[in-house]
Design an enzyme around this catalytic site. Structure first.
Site: not given
Ligand code: PMV
Length: 313
Positions: A86-93, A134
């Protein structure tokens, strides 16, 4: 030897400056109250949420382990408020939370800068290209001001090839945002390439990138003063400029238009082409409802939340 550890890390929104940041202009990102929680336990096999860990499917976590773990097998469990893609940075998190958890298991107090640097390398390797927005936002939390120049509040500088980013802490007053996810997943790479082609051949596109840069600088001051009305106006202007650059889409424009009558401002966030938009508002329920009525998925979030942290397990 610790048998288990847990951490949580937040997602992010880009408040101002996406795409222009690729050309050395500043950007502001905010950590948002959608978190990913990750628990790691010593085990007999490497697994994630009950399935065997696969480097092909779980590329971020596998890369974290490959680079940062010398011990025996671990069993990971994650729960997340963040929609992936979604572009909200879940892979970074997930990357940041995993690094933080491994540091705990190693018996080392996790160091923010070390986690942010390593998370950027892991994301770059797993993804091919990445900016540290991110991963640094998920690590540090609060707000970040990213610029090609060093200034007050410098946290760290991240380099890759010829590019470098000075990452600064940014004061964030308490604000309500509504995120509207279009449900369309749009990879960042082709959108960045599209803007680059436009930038290379058109003086007009270069002027727009400059204007986005100016808006971001002004936005930083407004954030410090907590002037939501003026900040909202800048966000809406930024959205129009991003649309001229060709990175908005019908669904994003529709969600922005739906939010605007009840918001200080609204814009796409991140790469665009799909993904998500954000609205700054003090009527979050109303805006969330308008977004849902137009087919978007809405999240009411607090911005400027803490970065990665230890959790109980
Ligand atoms: O796809 P996101 O939400 O991580 O945002 C990308 C931001 C861009 O400025 C478009 C690209 C970049 O690397 O900074």
């Amino acid at each position: 030897m610790m048998q288990a550890a847990a951490s949580s890390a937040p997602g992010k929104i880009i408040l101002l400056g996406e795409h222009a940041v690729v050309f050395g202009r500043p950007a502001i990102s905010l950590a948002v109250g959608l978190r990913l929680r990750l628990t790691a336990r010593r085990s007999n096999v490497f697994e994630l949420n009950g399935s065997p860990l696969s480097p092909r499917i779980h590329s971020y976590l596998s890369n974290v382990l490959e680079r940062n773990w010398k011990g025996g097998p671990l069993s990971f469990e994650t729960t997340s408020d963040l929609p992936s893609g979604s572009g909200l940075g879940s892979s970074a998190a997930v990357t940041v939370a995993a690094l933080h958890t491994l540091a705990q298991l190693h018996g080392n107090p996790p160091q923010e800068e070390k986690v942010a640097r390593e998370a950027f390398i892991v994301e770059s390797e797993a993804q091919g290209r990445a900016s540290p927005i991110d991963t640094s936002t998920s690590t540090h939390g609060r707000g970040l001001f990213i610029d090609s120049r060093q200034g007050d509040g410098l946290l760290w500088t991240i380099r890759r090839d010829e590019r470098f980013w000075h990452v600064h802490d940014c004061t964030v007053p308490r604000m309500n945002f509504v995120i509207g996810h279009t449900g369309i997943s749009a990879p960042t790479g082709p959108l960045v390439a599209k803007v680059k082609r436009y930038y290379d051949k058109s003086g007009f596109a270069r002027e727009i990138i400059d204007e986005i840069g100016d808006i971001t600088l002004e936005g930083r001051k407004l954030l410090q003063n907590g002037d939501q009305e003026a900040l909202g106006r800048l966000m809406t202007r930024d959205h129009r400029l991003l649309a001229i650059l060709g990175v908005s889409c019908v669904q994003l424009d529709k969600l922005v238009a739906a939010a605007l009558p009840h918001s200080y401002g609204a814009k796409l966030t991140g790469a665009g082409g799909g993904g998500s938009m954000i609205a700054l508002t003090d009527r979050p329920q109303k805006v969330a409802q308008e977004i849902r009525q137009r087919g978007g998925i809405s999240y009411i979030v607090e911005a400027g939340v803490p970065g990665v942290r230890k959790e109980e397990f």
